[in-house]
Motif scaffolding. Structure first.
Motif, mmCIF file in Angstrom:
data_model
loop_
_atom_site.group_PDB
_atom_site.id
_atom_site.type_symbol
_atom_site.label_atom_id
_atom_site.label_comp_id
_atom_site.label_asym_id
_atom_site.label_seq_id
_atom_site.Cartn_x
_atom_site.Cartn_y
_atom_site.Cartn_z
ATOM 1 N N ARG A 73 0.726 -1.224 -0.255
ATOM 2 C CA ARG A 73 -0.134 0.056 0.210
ATOM 3 C C ARG A 73 1.055 1.253 -0.154
ATOM 4 O O ARG A 73 0.645 2.229 -0.876
ATOM 5 N N GLN A 77 1.707 3.611 -3.429
ATOM 6 C CA GLN A 77 1.005 5.057 -3.581
ATOM 7 C C GLN A 77 2.188 5.918 -3.780
ATOM 8 O O GLN A 77 1.896 6.872 -4.570
ATOM 9 N N ARG A 104 -10.684 4.431 -3.681
ATOM 10 C CA ARG A 104 -10.542 3.907 -2.376
ATOM 11 C C ARG A 104 -11.811 3.362 -1.803
ATOM 12 O O ARG A 104 -11.541 2.526 -0.870
ATOM 13 N N GLY A 107 -11.553 -0.254 -2.502
ATOM 14 C CA GLY A 107 -10.406 -0.736 -1.492
ATOM 15 C C GLY A 107 -10.854 -1.023 -0.321
ATOM 16 O O GLY A 107 -10.515 -2.244 0.155
ATOM 17 N N LEU A 111 -11.428 -4.741 1.618
ATOM 18 C CA LEU A 111 -10.520 -5.145 2.687
ATOM 19 C C LEU A 111 -11.384 -5.847 3.581
ATOM 20 O O LEU A 111 -10.757 -6.805 4.546
ATOM 21 N N ALA A 124 -5.290 -3.615 -0.950
ATOM 22 C CA ALA A 124 -4.173 -2.615 -0.831
ATOM 23 C C ALA A 124 -3.928 -1.837 -1.784
ATOM 24 O O ALA A 124 -3.608 -0.730 -2.067
ATOM 25 N N VAL A 125 -3.816 -2.540 -3.049
ATOM 26 C CA VAL A 125 -3.549 -1.876 -4.377
ATOM 27 C C VAL A 125 -4.560 -0.877 -4.699
ATOM 28 O O VAL A 125 -4.172 0.255 -5.246
ATOM 29 N N ILE A 127 -6.543 0.737 -2.658
ATOM 30 C CA ILE A 127 -6.351 1.890 -1.500
ATOM 31 C C ILE A 127 -4.906 2.783 -1.969
ATOM 32 O O ILE A 127 -5.150 3.970 -1.825
ATOM 33 N N ALA A 128 -4.097 2.071 -2.592
ATOM 34 C CA ALA A 128 -2.965 2.780 -2.724
ATOM 35 C C ALA A 128 -3.211 3.792 -4.266
ATOM 36 O O ALA A 128 -2.646 4.826 -4.024
#
Length: 415
Positions: A73, A77, A104, A107, A111, A124-125, A127-128
């Motif tokens: 993450r 980012q 996001r 994401g 999660l 995680a990708v 969110i990043a």
């Protein structure tokens, strides 16, 4: 004919001329962006404060796997910030912001339902990617505000972030206490990011047509920033600032402080950083070199205090938290204000992307080195924290040759 004497005009009072009043459109941009920041940050910190415990205890992952999920993450980012800043210039901050919030939200929703390492990495990708899009969008909107409202607007933006840092973890704890599990918490966070995305619709349109981001256009934006040698030096000079701002969150638990004491120190840090904002906003103080230098000196002092601690003395820890809070409160607005003054309006995203990429990569590499030193025991931890403080002192020393330090540095902006 009798001559009429005309009195000479009174001399102007000393000091800089007063800035023109902010126009209503600027005030609307600031209000909307601050509301977006509050909603988005609440969702982010509510989850991130409890994510490690969920991965470790609820899912039973090994520490190395937890580190992999978190590292993907953060690393991705930071890496994406270099091209994404230029993409923001091409698509427009308003559209980029809406896309970032949607990504996001997906994401965080993913999660909560991820039960395998592969699913966690996908979340995680997302969110990043969303984070890499969100930060340039918000900063670009604030940079577009006139000089009369920019300082105060960014101060409110930073204060909203720090208030969410304090309020987010307890909110997450309350949601976890309902018995519905981690999925309810991540669902609430996703909903807050959807709200933030809808709020982007309230930002006034800039009038500039957005275009499709082509690779050559993105590269042209990055090249334009790299050709600005004075700003590139400034970006390298301020590269340690992200590590200085965030590493205390990792160091305090590793030093052995209890969760209650650590949480109290983080809350104190955030409140001090928020309280400093009115001081920095008045008369555009953030553009003055002494603000950045003072912030870096406070950061160095805070980490030198931490280097002498072993988890048994909460009093000195609170002193370190106050010093770090002052540092965060001074450095973040200073870097933004001076970047906004330097960057042409149509290139701010590119400038911010290069700046954040340098800081992010320094932080990512620094965390890896510092983690290894902490594994060596108390002596290694002391050396690690002393090294972080030394990075701040080195940055202070380099500001003596900062070519962006002058009051008229940067291209003309009509300000």
């Amino acid at each position: 004919m009798t001559a009429v004497s005309v009195p000479a005009p009174a001399p102007a009072p000393p000091g800089p001329p007063p800035a023109p009043a902010a126009n209503p459109s600027d005030r609307r941009v600031v209000a909307v962006v601050v509301a977006i920041q509050l909603a988005a940050s609440l969702g982010f910190f509510a989850v991130m404060a409890h994510l490690v415990a969920h991965l470790r205890h609820d899912l039973g992952l090994l520490a190395g796997t937890v580190g992999l999920v978190l590292g993907v993450r953060v690393g991705l980012q930071f890496a994406l910030l270099l091209p994404v800043g230029a993409v923001t210039d091409l698509l427009g901050a308003r559209r980029t912001g809406m896309i970032s919030c949607a990504v996001r939200a997906l994401g965080f929703a993913g999660l909560g339902f991820a039960g395998s390492v592969g699913a966690l990495l996908c979340a995680a990708v997302a969110i990043a990617v969303g984070g890499a899009l969100y930060n340039p969008a918000g900063h670009s909107l604030l940079a577009s505000v006139g000089p009369a409202g920019r300082s105060g607007g960014f101060a409110a933006y930073v204060a909203a972030q720090h208030l969410a840092t304090v309020a987010g973890p307890p909110m997450g704890l309350l949601l976890l206490g309902t018995g519905s599990g981690f999925a309810l918490l991540t669902g609430a966070a996703a909903a807050l990011w959807v709200v933030a995305g809808v709020l982007f619709l309230l930002v006034p349109r800039s009038g500039r047509r957005s275009t499709t981001a082509r690779p050559r256009d993105v590269l042209a934006g990055v090249r334009a920033v790299l050709a600005d040698r004075a700003f590139l030096y400034f970006a390298l000079l301020t590269a340690p600032t992200t590590l200085l701002a965030t590493h205390i969150m990792t160091a305090v638990p590793l030093l052995g402080f209890t969760p209650a004491v650590a949480t109290l120190s983080f809350s104190l840090l955030a409140m001090v950083a928020a309280a400093v904002q009115p001081l920095v906003a008045v008369r555009r103080r953030g553009e003055r070199p002494w603000v950045l230098r003072t912030g870096l000196l406070c950061a160095a002092a805070g980490f030198f205090v931490l280097a002498a601690l072993d988890g048994t003395r909460p009093g000195p820890l609170m002193l370190a938290a106050v010093l770090n809070g002052v540092a965060n409160g001074l450095v973040q607005p200073s870097v933004f204000q001076r970047t906004a003054r330097r960057a042409p309006p149509e290139r701010f995203g590119s400038y911010y992307g290069v700046l954040a990429f340098c800081a992010g990569m320094f932080s990512f590499a620094g965390d890896l080195v510092i983690g290894r030193l902490f594994d060596l025991g108390p002596a290694g931890a002391a050396w690690a924290l002393t090294g972080v403080g030394a990075c701040a002192l080195l940055a202070v020393a380099c500001t003596a040759a900062d070519t962006m330090a002058g009051p008229v540095a940067g291209p003309a902006r009509g300000e």
